[in-house]
Structures are given as structure tokens and as C-alpha cells.
Design a protein around this motif. Sequence first.
Motif, PDB file in Angstrom:
ATOM      1  N   SER A  78       0.844  -1.196   0.000  1.00  0.00           N
ATOM      2  CA  SER A  78       0.000   0.000   0.000  1.00  0.00           C
ATOM      3  C   SER A  78       0.879   1.246   0.000  1.00  0.00           C
ATOM      4  N   PHE A  79       0.615   2.141  -0.950  1.00  0.00           N
ATOM      5  CA  PHE A  79       1.339   3.405  -1.051  1.00  0.00           C
ATOM      6  C   PHE A  79       0.450   4.540  -0.543  1.00  0.00           C
ATOM      7  N   TYR A  80       1.058   5.467   0.165  1.00  0.00           N
ATOM      8  CA  TYR A  80       0.365   6.669   0.619  1.00  0.00           C
ATOM      9  C   TYR A  80       1.175   7.847   0.076  1.00  0.00           C
ATOM     10  N   TRP A  81       0.611   8.522  -0.945  1.00  0.00           N
ATOM     11  CA  TRP A  81       1.374   9.524  -1.699  1.00  0.00           C
ATOM     12  C   TRP A  81       0.837  10.931  -1.419  1.00  0.00           C
ATOM     13  N   ALA A  82       1.727  11.793  -1.050  1.00  0.00           N
ATOM     14  CA  ALA A  82       1.420  13.221  -0.959  1.00  0.00           C
ATOM     15  C   ALA A  82       1.867  13.864  -2.275  1.00  0.00           C
TER      16      ALA A  82
END
Length: 940
Positions: A684-688
Motif C-alpha cells: 500500500s502506497f500513501y502519496w502526498a
Amino acid sequence: MPTCYLWVVDTVALRRGTWVIESGTKLGWHIWDGLDVEEAIFFLVTNALIVFGLVAFDNALAIIDTFPVLFPTAPTLPSPIQLVKALLVSPAHYDDQRIIGLQEALGRLRKKSRSFYLASGCFQGRLRIDLVLLYSFCRVADDLVDNVSSGTEARHWILKLTEFLDVCYAQTPIKPGVRDDFIRRTFPAKEQTALLLLPTAYLPSHPFYDLLKGFETDLEFSSKVQFPIADAQTLQVYASRVAGTVAELCLELVFHHTKDPANEAQRQNILQAGGRMGVALQYINISRDIAVDAKMQRIYLPTEWLEASDLSPEDVLQEPSNTRVEALRQRLLSQAMGLYDEAKAAIELLPSESRAAMRVAVESYVEIGRVLRGLGYQLKAGAGAGGVATAARLAKAGFQVTVFEKNDYTGGRCSLIHHEGYRFDQGPSLLLLPGLFQETFAELGTSLEAEGVRLMKCEPNYNIWFDDGESFELSTDVARMKLEVEKWEGKDGFERYLGFLQEAHRHYEISVAQVLKRNFTSLLSMTRPAFLRHLFPLHPFESIYSRASRYFWTERLRRVFTFGSMYMGMSPFDAPGTYSLLQYTELAEGIWYPKGGFHSVIEALVRIGERLGVRYRLSTAVASVNLDPKGRHATGVTLENGEAMTADVVIINADLVYAYNNLLPTSSYSRSLQKRAASCSSISFYWAMNRQIPELSTHNIFLAEHYRDSFDDIFKRQLIPSEPSFYVNVPSRIDPTAAPAGTDSIVVLVPVGHLVDEKQGIGRKGLAVQTQQDWKAMVTKARETVFATVEARTGARNLQSALVQEIVNTPQSWKDVFNLDKGAILGLSHSFFNVLSFRPKTKHPWIERLHFVGASTHPGTGVPIVLAGAKITSEQVLEGFGMEKPWGLQRAKGKGDVREIDRIRALPLLSNVHIAVLTLLLSFVILAARWWSSGVDEDR
């Protein structure tokens, strides 16, 4: 089965020569090698005679006990002649009203007074029947007064019950049938049998009149001026009226059906002791239900006690779990146990036939008091969605609850990640089945809105992107869906789509009613008629993909309507067809997003729990569950810091497989759980992002070209697909607070296989821990694949250059942070033999007072499903303590409240036109038959 057992034993005996059958006495035929047919028939006939004999004896005994009109006397052991007479009685002579009344009485007790229902089974014959009928009347009378909308209506029923007693105990004889006519004219139909069958002929009248006076005291709570229980003396009088009277009536029945004490003085001593015991049990009842009564604006603790503790009635109503209230509970329990100690010796003076049964009836209720006296903490390991919901429910029921959580935040996978103004949902990012959320909050005495939880509807549901550049927009808007479906499958395709919705609707409604709201404690639970008749309509033995293929004839739409099985951690080619209910709830009820992130729902449940007295201890990991010396009862937990905490019941919300293998002694069962099929894991990626990506909507699905192969890589080979299907969520698209102005926060979930457990060996399928994984390289490859796919299919550009911060979860981090076995993010798989009665139970198989809630126990994974499980587990705990469910007190809207225009009326199966046509056809058939018959006669 006894016959089969004896056949096997006989075969072994004959083969060993233990006994033999002479050749002249047998035919030489065999059922199987070694078992002569004569032996088989002998055992079959013998067992059949025994079984049918026992059934006949039980049936005769039941007839004698149930129908006193047919058999005025009912000895404990009837004579053979009397048994034969009973069997020869024609069913036409049975009193059907009495049979129905007994069924209703037992059902009423099973539902509303489980302690007495279980205890009544210890009595025998007509004494048991009359005790059940007496207690059924008491419950009906209580409900008539309590379950009304106003004090005026309650007083009306007290008046009618008084008139009923006046008729029953009239000084002058009344005509036959007068009492029955009065009951049928005056009382609701479903309550009539309880009054008709009440054995007033051999019961005194004054306890019944005193009972009604106790009900009148309950009505005084409607006054806001003063609470009626002013002091200890008033409380004793009240308890004597509502419980001491019932105890006296029970003893009168014992004396009637067994034998009176030796003299009148002894009889009075027993009756007085029974009255004191009734008061003791009522004190226990009041102590248990302080929180429940407070919800009904009632306080039975004496007002003078409250004043001495510097409490007002309003304090108790607002915070019934207050420590000072707890001290008063213990004071009342001490008085109850004192009265019990004074009165219990009288049980030994009862006739021997009823002595043991009465002891069981009393002790089963007193045990509740003993538990309440020692009720310190009900402990839980884990503060996930199921944990916080269960904590709040049990706190509402009157428990003192402490929640231990390993991490420094609540919610588990439903937690948030923050970074410089960006907010990401670590786990679930959409809310389905909103009704289950609303039910949870309503049963806790509040609502989502009242707790500040605002749900925003996502429209469209998803944009689904294909490898050929095409896309499909899923929506709750029927007009939009008509256009989308007909674009690929024409007019007939939309009709088939409606058929798919109809089937999925059945899956949804049946599953909610028969699975999500029912416990499956054993294999027998699956044989419930209400469930069994729906088994095949649920299509559990067909896959979602095969069911969808019946309605959608293009591969594109089959993929559109089956990818949702990923939410259960399963391939659409393996997931039971039942799970089309997920597509249904999305299309019929919509996809919702809680403003502020999914964790706002969990935060609300935490706040509710804290108001009810729940104590949360974060950053406090549990090392083990403590058991008694025999290993049969949970007694508390030991924390990782060495602190030991005692408890009356332990509920584990940690990953179930982890808990069985790390918090409890290992066993063959715990090891077998590790071998069960698990769900997938994820990268899972959490991208700003430093800008908005307008090409992406709130929810986006990117499906692999080789759809089946990508799922097989994940679920069969437990690997990372070379071409994955993945999900992209942009929370800032619907909730601007999720990212700074002009930017986006993006969450990407790439499903991958779960890890191989070190204990199971590297040779097993899956992602090997440490030895065969280069996490950095895998993450890089997954990131590049996602960026390339999104840009190629949506037309977005330079995504990687817009990335300013990345946070990643891998199968290994899911395992390390949340103790998820194998890093499986959705717990155990949901294949047919991993659900219902086959799924790990909500209660430990052999350790008492140890329960589970969460994704890997019944009913399954997903936040709404887990909330349903929290209710099931909570009710199971309350049942174990003999406590009523406080959320079952709300009065359902009755049929009488339905307006005429809103009444549901099913249309007749046949219209007048159909009937006319059928009549003509039938007439034609009859005429033709007559014509043919006359022709045959002439030929003869």
C-alpha cells in the motif's frame, strides 16, 4: 448409530471367535465379511424396539402430565396400564389451547428470562409445567405495564389485571366460561393464553395483588418531582412485592404438587424464607441493571443512599458507571448476599422431589450476584473496530471495561496516517452497508449524526480502467448504469443487469438476516430451518465469476461486476457467489466516505465507550492470556511490562491466528489455524502530491489485461503479479481536508500474496520472509507499474515528479505493526469451508470466559461485518452471565401504528381475467372428456 456400533463390535467378536453362530442356524448371507444377516437383523430389531419403546414412554408421560382433565392424577412413575391408556387417547381429545399456551410460555421464558427457563428444566412433571405457566403470566403482566407509551395506558392495564384477579378469586361462584370470555374481550391475543392457563385454582390471591402494587411503584418514576425509592425500607417493600410474591407462589406450587410440610409452622417458615430469597434475587437484579434502568429514567437505589454519597439522581442517569455508583451497587449486593445466607437453609426443608431443582433455580441467579461482586474489569486485547464496538456495548450493559492496545492509536487498520497537512486512511477508505453502522450507534443510544460523523456519498462509485484504454463508470444512478451497460451489451444487457441485481439483492438480505445477525456456534447451527432453506439460493457452491457470467455475456462486464471480491481477500474465481452482495450494496445503497477519514467512525465509538466508562490503555501490549490452574477459564491478562490484570471475561480483538499461537498455550487447534487458507496481503502506497490529479476520481480500479492470471498469482501462488490489478483512492477528491489546497493525497493498494510463516517452512507457497524478498526492489517495481499504468490509461502525466512524500506498507509491515498472521490484511479466507460453522468461533472451544471479535472469527472481515460480529460476541458474553441485552429494550413499531395507506397487501396470484380464462379452459376440457367418453361407449 447404536445399531451400526453393535454391528461393528459383533463383527470383531465373530472374527476373533469370542462367540460363533452354528452353521445350522444361519442362512450364510452376510451384510459384509464377518457379519451374518441374522446378527444384523437381531441388533436392528432390538435397537428399534428399545428406541420406539422409549419414545412411546416419553410420549405417554408427556400426555399424562400435560392434560390434567384427561388424567386428574399424575404419579411420578405411572403404571403400565396408565401409560397404555395415555397412548390410546385420540389426538382429537388433546387440549390444543393448552399445547399452544405451553409453547408460547416456553418461548417467552427462553427469550426474556433465560435463568428461570434453564432452571425450570430441573423440575419434573406438572410442577414444572405450572411453574412455567406462573412465570409466563408474570412476564406478560410486566410487559403489559412496561411496554406502553404512557403512564395512563400502563395504569389501564394494571386495572384490567386487577379485574382479572377479581374474576378469578370471586367470593361467589361464577358461571363457566365467564373468566375466559373476560380474558378474550380484554387482553391482546398473544397474551391471552398466559392468563387462560394460570393455575389460580390452587394459588392464593394476595401475592398477585401485591405484585400489581409493585408495578404501580414502577409507574411513579414517570414523575420528575421525586423518585419513589426513598430509603432502604421502601426498597425492601418494593422488592418483596415484585419478587417475594413470585417466590411465595412458586413454593405454593411445590407444596401442591409434592407434599405439604409436617406442620403449619414449618410451612410458614419456608414461605417467609422464600420471600426473603425473592428480595435477595431482586436486589441482585437491580444491581445488575443499574445502567439499563438509567436508560429508562429509573433508579432503584435508595435516594438516601445517593445523598449520603453526594450523588443526585441526575448523576446516576447521566453516568451510571460512576465509581460512587459502583460502591452503592456493591452495598446492595452485600445486602442481597446477606438475605441469601439467611434464607438458603430453608431449601433443605422442601420436599425431596423439589429440593435439588429449587437449589439450582436459586443458585443460577445468585451466581450473577457473585460475579457482580467481583466484577472489576472485562479485558480486551486490541482496539480495532470490533474491539471498540464490543467495549462500548458491554459498558452499556454494565461492565467495567479496560481496553489494551499495542499501538499508540485506536482503530487498528482503520487508523490514519498524517504528513504535513496530508491525511491518508491506512486501511478501509470507503464505507459500505451503512445500515449496520447506523444500527450499532442506535443500539448504543446515539447516532452517527449526533456523534459528529458526517457521511458523504461518492458519485460515481468507481471509474474502472481497462488495458485497452476503455473505462466503465459504476454508479447508483440507474440512468447512468443503463447507458454504461447498454454501451457494451445492448438493450438485453441492461435487462440481464437488473436480473443480476435481483439475485444479489437476495444474497444481501438473506446474508444480513441469517448470517451477519446470527451466531454459528456448531455445525448444528447450519441446520436451522430458517438458514437451511436459503442455502442454495445463496449460491455458496458457485463462484462470483460463474454467477456473473450468467447475466453478463462480455468479459469486460464480467470483470466489472466481480472485482469486488478483493474486499474479502479472495479471487472472483474462488469466492462464493453469495458475495455478489458487495456489488449490490454499492449499487443500491452507495459508497460513502466519513468526513475526516474512516477513523472518525472509530473515534466516535471510542467516545461513546469512554462516556460509558470504558478505559483505554494505549501503547500497552498484552503478552499472554492468564488461565486458571486447569486451563479451563480465562482469569485475566499479563502485559508485556509484566503487569498482571485480573478479569471476569477476556475478549480478544487481536488477529485471531496470532492470538491462538502467541497469547494462549499452543495446541493442535492453534497450529491447524496457521494451515488454513488466508486472505491476500498488499503493498500500500500513501502519496502526498504537490498538485491535483484531475484524471482520477475518488475511487479508481485498474484491472489487469490477464485478469485471471493476476488473481491466480495472488491467491494460488501467493506471489506479486507481474501485471497486477490495483485500487487507487483519492480522499481529497471528496473531502478537501485530506490534503492542502490545490494538492491531492492518494492511496494505492496493490494486492499481493501473503507471507510464508517461518514456522511452516520456506518450501510453502507464498512470499518468503527475509530470505527471498528484496522489499525495496519489490516496492520500486510496484510503484513504477502503478505510475505507468495510471498514466497510460487515464492520460495523466508526470505523476512521479508530482510526488513529494511516500509512505509504504508491505506484507512484512502489516505483520509487524498489527500482528497480522502472514501479513494477511483481511484475516482468514472466506471460502465456504472457512465461514459459518467452519469459521473459528466467537468463543474459545474449551476455555470459558474467553471470546473473540474481529476479521477472522464469525461472521467475517470488513468493518460493517466486524460491527455485526461485535454485537454477536457481546450478546454471547451477556448470555454467559445471564444478563439481558440493553439494546433490546427499544419498543418496535407495532402493526397498529401503521396507517391504512401504508399497509402491505400482496396482490392475488391470479387476476379476474386469469380466473375467467382458466374457467373456460376447464369447461372445455370437461366437455371434451365427456364427448370422448360418449364416443367410446357408442363404439362398444
